[in-house]
Design a protein around this motif. Sequence first.
Motif, mmCIF file in Angstrom:
data_model
loop_
_atom_site.group_PDB
_atom_site.id
_atom_site.type_symbol
_atom_site.label_atom_id
_atom_site.label_comp_id
_atom_site.label_asym_id
_atom_site.label_seq_id
_atom_site.Cartn_x
_atom_site.Cartn_y
_atom_site.Cartn_z
ATOM 1 N N GLU A 21 0.841 -1.206 0.000
ATOM 2 C CA GLU A 21 0.000 0.000 0.000
ATOM 3 C C GLU A 21 0.877 1.258 0.000
ATOM 4 N N ALA A 22 1.961 1.234 0.762
ATOM 5 C CA ALA A 22 2.897 2.367 0.773
ATOM 6 C C ALA A 22 3.496 2.554 -0.617
ATOM 7 N N LEU A 23 3.839 1.458 -1.250
ATOM 8 C CA LEU A 23 4.402 1.523 -2.600
ATOM 9 C C LEU A 23 3.397 2.123 -3.583
ATOM 10 N N ARG A 24 2.158 1.738 -3.456
ATOM 11 C CA ARG A 24 1.116 2.317 -4.317
ATOM 12 C C ARG A 24 1.016 3.831 -4.100
ATOM 13 N N GLU A 25 1.092 4.251 -2.853
ATOM 14 C CA GLU A 25 1.031 5.680 -2.542
ATOM 15 C C GLU A 25 2.220 6.427 -3.148
ATOM 16 N N LEU A 26 3.392 5.821 -3.083
ATOM 17 C CA LEU A 26 4.586 6.444 -3.660
ATOM 18 C C LEU A 26 4.481 6.510 -5.183
ATOM 19 N N HIS A 27 3.899 5.492 -5.789
ATOM 20 C CA HIS A 27 3.686 5.504 -7.244
ATOM 21 C C HIS A 27 2.663 6.565 -7.645
ATOM 22 N N LEU A 30 11.672 0.956 -6.296
ATOM 23 C CA LEU A 30 12.140 0.469 -5.003
ATOM 24 C C LEU A 30 13.550 -0.070 -5.179
ATOM 25 N N GLU A 31 14.454 0.368 -4.345
ATOM 26 C CA GLU A 31 15.856 -0.038 -4.453
ATOM 27 C C GLU A 31 16.235 -1.061 -3.391
ATOM 28 N N ASP A 32 15.333 -1.943 -3.071
ATOM 29 C CA ASP A 32 15.591 -3.002 -2.095
ATOM 30 C C ASP A 32 15.242 -4.341 -2.739
ATOM 31 N N PRO A 33 16.255 -5.104 -3.157
ATOM 32 C CA PRO A 33 15.961 -6.356 -3.850
ATOM 33 C C PRO A 33 15.232 -7.368 -2.977
ATOM 34 N N ASP A 34 15.515 -7.368 -1.679
ATOM 35 C CA ASP A 34 14.879 -8.348 -0.800
ATOM 36 C C ASP A 34 13.395 -8.055 -0.580
ATOM 37 N N ALA A 35 13.002 -6.809 -0.706
ATOM 38 C CA ALA A 35 11.583 -6.458 -0.591
ATOM 39 C C ALA A 35 10.894 -6.516 -1.948
ATOM 40 N N SER A 36 11.632 -6.272 -3.022
ATOM 41 C CA SER A 36 11.032 -6.192 -4.353
ATOM 42 C C SER A 36 10.359 -7.486 -4.782
#
Length: 184
Positions: free
Chosen positions: A131-137, A145-151
């Motif tokens: 949801e945070a990612l959607r808000e940032l988009h 996103l620059e975190d491979p482990d979360a991506s």
Amino acid sequence: MNHDAKGSGKGLWSRLFGRTDRTAADGEPAADEKQETVAPPIGVGAVPLAQTSSLRQALIFEVRRLRADKRTDEALFMLETALQDAPDDIELHAELHDACRRAGDPYATLAHGQRWVRSLARAGHMRDALEALRELHAIDEDFRLEDPDASIPLAQLAMRDGARELAVGLVDGFDRRFPGHAAM
């Protein structure tokens, strides 16, 4: 975007998602896709809530008072300083995100968004991280996103939610952005 070109991560895409249609015949998510439980990693630097709850609440109260007094820079500084001691404290990250957003600074919001999504994912709050990612988009459609482990887990969750474009954006160019990552 051509995801079939050599070197585009098609192998990664196939390993992550197996097939592009993740629904059963009845239109529901495939049985193997209904789980979203992700165990939080151990030892990521988070300070236990029980040790800091009263201090955190006092800090948040002071930050909100400063913001109400239009002293936003001081509030942001206090939150940034607190996050240096507790970098994975999701409650402080949420407060900082809200402060950046309310200050109307999209650049600060996006910059902090990298840390915010990472801390949510590390804590196992994948649905909140998505949801945070959607808000940032919504602020910047090109946010990466620059975190491979979360991506990867976020891309899988996005696919289960039917957000194919968001999922593709998370893994597009993964092999070039994160060479040598274990997923490769």
